[in-house]
Design a protein around this motif. Structure first.
Motif, PDB file in Angstrom:
ATOM      1  N   LEU A   1       0.818  -1.219   0.000  1.00 51.03           N
ATOM      2  CA  LEU A   1       0.000   0.000   0.000  1.00 51.03           C
ATOM      3  C   LEU A   1       0.850   1.267   0.000  1.00 51.03           C
ATOM      4  O   LEU A   1       0.392   2.319  -0.455  1.00 51.03           O
ATOM      5  N   VAL A   2       2.082   1.172   0.507  1.00 51.09           N
ATOM      6  CA  VAL A   2       2.925   2.375   0.590  1.00 51.09           C
ATOM      7  C   VAL A   2       4.180   2.254  -0.262  1.00 51.09           C
ATOM      8  O   VAL A   2       5.048   3.123  -0.197  1.00 51.09           O
ATOM      9  N   ARG A   3       4.286   1.234  -1.085  1.00 48.25           N
ATOM     10  CA  ARG A   3       5.569   0.957  -1.731  1.00 48.25           C
ATOM     11  C   ARG A   3       6.005   2.026  -2.712  1.00 48.25           C
ATOM     12  O   ARG A   3       7.200   2.203  -2.936  1.00 48.25           O
ATOM     13  N   ASP A   4       5.075   2.768  -3.312  1.00 46.04           N
ATOM     14  CA  ASP A   4       5.524   3.811  -4.237  1.00 46.04           C
ATOM     15  C   ASP A   4       6.223   4.944  -3.497  1.00 46.04           C
ATOM     16  O   ASP A   4       6.873   5.790  -4.117  1.00 46.04           O
ATOM     17  N   ARG A   5       6.088   4.970  -2.166  1.00 44.57           N
ATOM     18  CA  ARG A   5       6.851   5.919  -1.363  1.00 44.57           C
ATOM     19  C   ARG A   5       8.178   5.325  -0.899  1.00 44.57           C
ATOM     20  O   ARG A   5       9.011   6.030  -0.354  1.00 44.57           O
ATOM     21  N   LEU A   6       8.346   3.994  -1.099  1.00 50.87           N
ATOM     22  CA  LEU A   6       9.564   3.331  -0.655  1.00 50.87           C
ATOM     23  C   LEU A   6      10.532   3.076  -1.796  1.00 50.87           C
ATOM     24  O   LEU A   6      11.742   3.096  -1.610  1.00 50.87           O
ATOM     25  N   TRP A   7       9.970   2.815  -2.998  1.00 44.62           N
ATOM     26  CA  TRP A   7      10.820   2.586  -4.154  1.00 44.62           C
ATOM     27  C   TRP A   7      11.217   3.917  -4.779  1.00 44.62           C
ATOM     28  O   TRP A   7      10.467   4.889  -4.736  1.00 44.62           O
ATOM     29  N   PRO A   8      12.399   3.965  -5.425  1.00 47.65           N
ATOM     30  CA  PRO A   8      12.739   5.145  -6.229  1.00 47.65           C
ATOM     31  C   PRO A   8      11.680   5.370  -7.298  1.00 47.65           C
ATOM     32  O   PRO A   8      11.092   4.424  -7.818  1.00 47.65           O
ATOM     33  N   THR A   9      11.434   6.627  -7.658  1.00 42.87           N
ATOM     34  CA  THR A   9      10.347   6.973  -8.573  1.00 42.87           C
ATOM     35  C   THR A   9      10.443   6.247  -9.895  1.00 42.87           C
ATOM     36  O   THR A   9       9.447   5.779 -10.451  1.00 42.87           O
TER      37      THR A   9
ATOM     38  N   GLN B   1      11.560   3.349 -10.522  1.00 46.11           N
ATOM     39  CA  GLN B   1      11.239   1.929 -10.417  1.00 46.11           C
ATOM     40  C   GLN B   1       9.788   1.699 -10.013  1.00 46.11           C
ATOM     41  O   GLN B   1       9.178   0.735 -10.423  1.00 46.11           O
ATOM     42  N   ALA B   2       9.236   2.606  -9.229  1.00 46.59           N
ATOM     43  CA  ALA B   2       7.864   2.419  -8.754  1.00 46.59           C
ATOM     44  C   ALA B   2       6.871   2.360  -9.896  1.00 46.59           C
ATOM     45  O   ALA B   2       5.884   1.632  -9.847  1.00 46.59           O
ATOM     46  N   SER B   3       7.128   3.103 -10.955  1.00 49.66           N
ATOM     47  CA  SER B   3       6.175   3.157 -12.062  1.00 49.66           C
ATOM     48  C   SER B   3       6.104   1.844 -12.829  1.00 49.66           C
ATOM     49  O   SER B   3       5.160   1.612 -13.575  1.00 49.66           O
ATOM     50  N   THR B   4       7.103   0.986 -12.673  1.00 57.91           N
ATOM     51  CA  THR B   4       7.095  -0.282 -13.410  1.00 57.91           C
ATOM     52  C   THR B   4       6.365  -1.388 -12.651  1.00 57.91           C
ATOM     53  O   THR B   4       6.232  -2.484 -13.150  1.00 57.91           O
ATOM     54  N   LEU B   5       5.918  -1.097 -11.427  1.00 57.90           N
ATOM     55  CA  LEU B   5       5.294  -2.113 -10.604  1.00 57.90           C
ATOM     56  C   LEU B   5       3.774  -1.980 -10.642  1.00 57.90           C
ATOM     57  O   LEU B   5       3.229  -0.887 -10.584  1.00 57.90           O
ATOM     58  N   LYS B   6       3.097  -3.115 -10.750  1.00 56.81           N
ATOM     59  CA  LYS B   6       1.639  -3.100 -10.717  1.00 56.81           C
ATOM     60  C   LYS B   6       1.182  -2.756  -9.297  1.00 56.81           C
ATOM     61  O   LYS B   6       1.732  -3.209  -8.321  1.00 56.81           O
ATOM     62  N   HIS B   7       0.138  -1.955  -9.221  1.00 62.16           N
ATOM     63  CA  HIS B   7      -0.320  -1.515  -7.914  1.00 62.16           C
ATOM     64  C   HIS B   7      -1.803  -1.799  -7.788  1.00 62.16           C
ATOM     65  O   HIS B   7      -2.625  -1.128  -8.394  1.00 62.16           O
ATOM     66  N   GLN B   8      -2.134  -2.820  -7.029  1.00 58.42           N
ATOM     67  CA  GLN B   8      -3.528  -3.215  -6.863  1.00 58.42           C
ATOM     68  C   GLN B   8      -3.975  -2.848  -5.449  1.00 58.42           C
ATOM     69  O   GLN B   8      -4.052  -3.671  -4.553  1.00 58.42           O
ATOM     70  N   THR B   9      -4.279  -1.579  -5.274  1.00 55.48           N
ATOM     71  CA  THR B   9      -4.543  -1.043  -3.942  1.00 55.48           C
ATOM     72  C   THR B   9      -5.707  -1.733  -3.256  1.00 55.48           C
ATOM     73  O   THR B   9      -5.611  -2.109  -2.081  1.00 55.48           O
ATOM     74  N   LEU B  10      -6.825  -1.919  -3.941  1.00 55.91           N
ATOM     75  CA  LEU B  10      -7.998  -2.511  -3.315  1.00 55.91           C
ATOM     76  C   LEU B  10      -7.711  -3.935  -2.837  1.00 55.91           C
ATOM     77  O   LEU B  10      -8.109  -4.325  -1.734  1.00 55.91           O
ATOM     78  N   PHE B  11      -7.000  -4.702  -3.669  1.00 51.81           N
ATOM     79  CA  PHE B  11      -6.665  -6.078  -3.288  1.00 51.81           C
ATOM     80  C   PHE B  11      -5.824  -6.096  -2.027  1.00 51.81           C
ATOM     81  O   PHE B  11      -6.121  -6.828  -1.071  1.00 51.81           O
ATOM     82  N   TRP B  12      -4.758  -5.291  -2.005  1.00 53.57           N
ATOM     83  CA  TRP B  12      -3.862  -5.296  -0.854  1.00 53.57           C
ATOM     84  C   TRP B  12      -4.540  -4.722   0.375  1.00 53.57           C
ATOM     85  O   TRP B  12      -4.245  -5.136   1.506  1.00 53.57           O
ATOM     86  N   TRP B  13      -5.426  -3.764   0.195  1.00 52.00           N
ATOM     87  CA  TRP B  13      -6.187  -3.212   1.319  1.00 52.00           C
ATOM     88  C   TRP B  13      -7.020  -4.314   1.964  1.00 52.00           C
ATOM     89  O   TRP B  13      -7.029  -4.466   3.192  1.00 52.00           O
ATOM     90  N   PHE B  14      -7.696  -5.108   1.160  1.00 48.38           N
ATOM     91  CA  PHE B  14      -8.535  -6.190   1.700  1.00 48.38           C
ATOM     92  C   PHE B  14      -7.672  -7.241   2.378  1.00 48.38           C
ATOM     93  O   PHE B  14      -8.009  -7.731   3.468  1.00 48.38           O
ATOM     94  N   VAL B  15      -6.539  -7.616   1.775  1.00 51.05           N
ATOM     95  CA  VAL B  15      -5.645  -8.614   2.358  1.00 51.05           C
ATOM     96  C   VAL B  15      -5.113  -8.136   3.704  1.00 51.05           C
ATOM     97  O   VAL B  15      -5.007  -8.917   4.666  1.00 51.05           O
ATOM     98  N   LEU B  16      -4.798  -6.839   3.794  1.00 48.23           N
ATOM     99  CA  LEU B  16      -4.274  -6.288   5.043  1.00 48.23           C
ATOM    100  C   LEU B  16      -5.254  -6.504   6.191  1.00 48.23           C
ATOM    101  O   LEU B  16      -4.894  -7.074   7.235  1.00 48.23           O
ATOM    102  N   TYR B  17      -6.477  -6.084   6.020  1.00 43.83           N
ATOM    103  CA  TYR B  17      -7.426  -6.135   7.135  1.00 43.83           C
ATOM    104  C   TYR B  17      -7.953  -7.550   7.383  1.00 43.83           C
ATOM    105  O   TYR B  17      -8.267  -7.898   8.526  1.00 43.83           O
ATOM    106  N   LEU B  18      -8.014  -8.353   6.350  1.00 34.45           N
ATOM    107  CA  LEU B  18      -8.356  -9.760   6.556  1.00 34.45           C
ATOM    108  C   LEU B  18      -7.260 -10.450   7.369  1.00 34.45           C
ATOM    109  O   LEU B  18      -7.540 -11.225   8.295  1.00 34.45           O
TER     110      LEU B  18
END
Length: 482
Positions: free
Chosen positions: A150-158, A160-177
């Motif tokens: 959920l926060v990786r685009d703030r952790l990776w260099p700019t 590199q972050a753009s090359t990574l798929k970002h599925q926020t809703l999926f990871w949000w659900f996995v986190l709270y589950l």
């Protein structure tokens, strides 16, 4: 090909963790408590409120019991089945570490992080233990990984972050589950990944973190999942699950040492504050050899991914350092994060990694495969083996002085009654009642308690070691057949 590698890794880890679990009896006190509570769930048909020896067991939430119940359905009610779920959970943690490590450092980092975790001493021990810890590690690792996503685009260099798929809703659900399932495994400690997120907000200054993580909605989802079990449990126990499970076993452990694990005096408490920062060198062995040099390296230079992993591990260490009750395995949920840290910075030290892996795996397998002679140290299991052909379902049984949970676990596999705590006086009354029964007591008390036993009575004696109390014991089982 990738899925085949994951399947082979899971199978290999599962076999590695299962080896030897069938030859070593369950160790007092936690293993027999979990194993027996799961058996009593089946007997009662009550999968909400656990019981042990016909008494409420409100120490832990039920997820580990549910896993053992499923294992019993497959393998029967035995030591291997009680421990098998922990091996499954440990193998799943290894897969998570491989997948997460591959995303933050490539396949080599993922594979070595998985190997480091699997071959850590504390992992080796608790992947073979019939307790809840590996399930806690599994869901806390899942929560830490999903929070990272959920926060990786703030952790990776700019760039590199753009090359990574970002599925926020999926990871949000996995986190709270994961946070909900972690609570069902071992309580509120599973929610510490939220503290990691809060700390990262301060460290990286992500002003969109609250919006991205949607804490209010997420926490409501988490609580709703927990409530599916929690509300019926509170209703059935008239609120006792909250008072004992949270009040005594969470708050109580924080402000007082339970079962002698820790110190209640201020002086000893202060002396034990660095306990986990010292114990890590044994618990995380052999990889802990490199922790001092890694610490020095990270002190000089670290990136934001390092900071995330360090923060998650540090929060776990600090929380348990402040809590008065202390056991070496409490910091086990930090091991996946430490494994990833080490793998990121040691991936080029292949000779060291290979040498440690081969030596550790060889030692662990030797210990697991040749631990059978140690079974002589477990008096409850020894007495059960001697007497099982004499036991009948309708028997009642009691114990004097030695009233460990292992007696309940082993003897209730043949006897439907419950263990009755006794003293020498009540033992005489107990054995004088009608019906078949037996009592376990120290050998030194046997002649005094039963100076002239009837000829039909039988006695069986064994010597062993009471691990829970740390002392040798001589026990005798006096049995009345009719």
């Amino acid at each position: 090909m990738k899925s085949i590698n994951y399947a082979l890794l899971f199978l290999g880890c599962l076999i590695f963790h299962v080896v030897g679990t069938w030859s070593l009896p369950l160790i007092d006190r936690d293993e027999p408590r979990f194993a027996e509570a799961s058996r009593e769930m089946i007997e009662r048909g009550d999968y909400i409120v656990p019981h042990f020896n016909n008494q409420l067991r409100l120490d832990k939430p039920p997820l580990a019991y549910w896993a053992q119940v499923a294992s019993y359905k497959i393998f029967g009610q035995n030591d291997l089945a009680a421990r098998f779920p922990s091996a499954v959970a440990a193998a799943l943690v290894t897969l998570l570490i491989l997948a997460w490590g591959s995303r933050i450092g490539g396949n080599r980092v993922g594979w070595w992080a998985a190997i480091i975790f699997t071959l850590s001493l504390q992992t080796f021990v608790h992947a073979k233990a019939a307790v809840a810890d590996m399930w806690l590690v599994l869901f806390m690792t899942t929560a830490h990984w999903s929070a990272y996503e959920l926060v990786r685009d703030r952790l990776w260099p700019t760039d590199q972050a753009s090359t990574l798929k970002h599925q926020t809703l999926f990871w949000w659900f996995v986190l709270y589950l994961s946070l909900a399932l972690g609570f069902l495994a071992k309580g509120p400690i599973a929610w510490t990944p939220l503290l990691t997120l809060a700390a990262m907000k301060l460290l990286v200054g992500d002003v969109e973190l609250a919006k991205r993580c949607e804490f209010v909605r997420g926490i409501l989802l988490m609580l709703a999942i927990v409530a599916l079990w929690g509300v019926p449990a509170l209703i059935q126990t008239d609120g006792e699950f909250l008072r004992i499970g949270i009040g005594r076993h969470v708050v109580g452990r924080s402000f007082g040492a339970m079962e002698g694990h820790g110190a209640n005096s201020l002086g000893i408490y202060l002396l034990l504050l660095p306990f986990y920062f010292v114990a890590i060198f044994a618990s995380f062995f052999p990889w802990s050899i490199k922790l001092p040099s890694l610490t020095k390296k990270l002190w000089r230079s670290r990136d934001k991914i390092d900071i995330y992993l360090i923060t998650g591990a540090a929060i776990i260490f600090v929380i348990f350092s402040l809590i008065k009750t202390k056991l070496p395995h409490y910091t086990l949920p930090a091991f996946p994060l430490l494994s990833l840290l080490l793998a990121r910075h040691l991936v080029d030290h292949r000779q060291f990694l290979k040498r440690c892996a081969i030596i550790a795996a060889s030692i662990y397998l030797i210990v697991a495969l040749f631990s059978a002679p140690a079974t002589r140290a477990f008096p409850a299991a020894q007495l059960f083996r001697q007497t099982r052909d004499e036991l009948r379902p309708e028997m009642e049984f009691g114990a004097v002085d030695f009233q460990e949970p292992s007696l309940v676990w082993y003897f209730r596999s043949r006897v439907h009654g419950w263990m009755t705590p006794l003293n020498p006086t009540t033992a005489v009354t107990f054995m004088g009642k009608s019906g078949p029964r037996f009592v376990v007591l120290p050998t030194a008390l046997t002649a005094k308690t039963f100076p002239d036993p009837p000829g039909a009575w039988k006695s069986f004696t064994t010597r062993g070691f009471n691990i829970a109390k740390g002392k040798h014991v001589d026990l005798t089982l006096v049995l009345k057949p009719d």
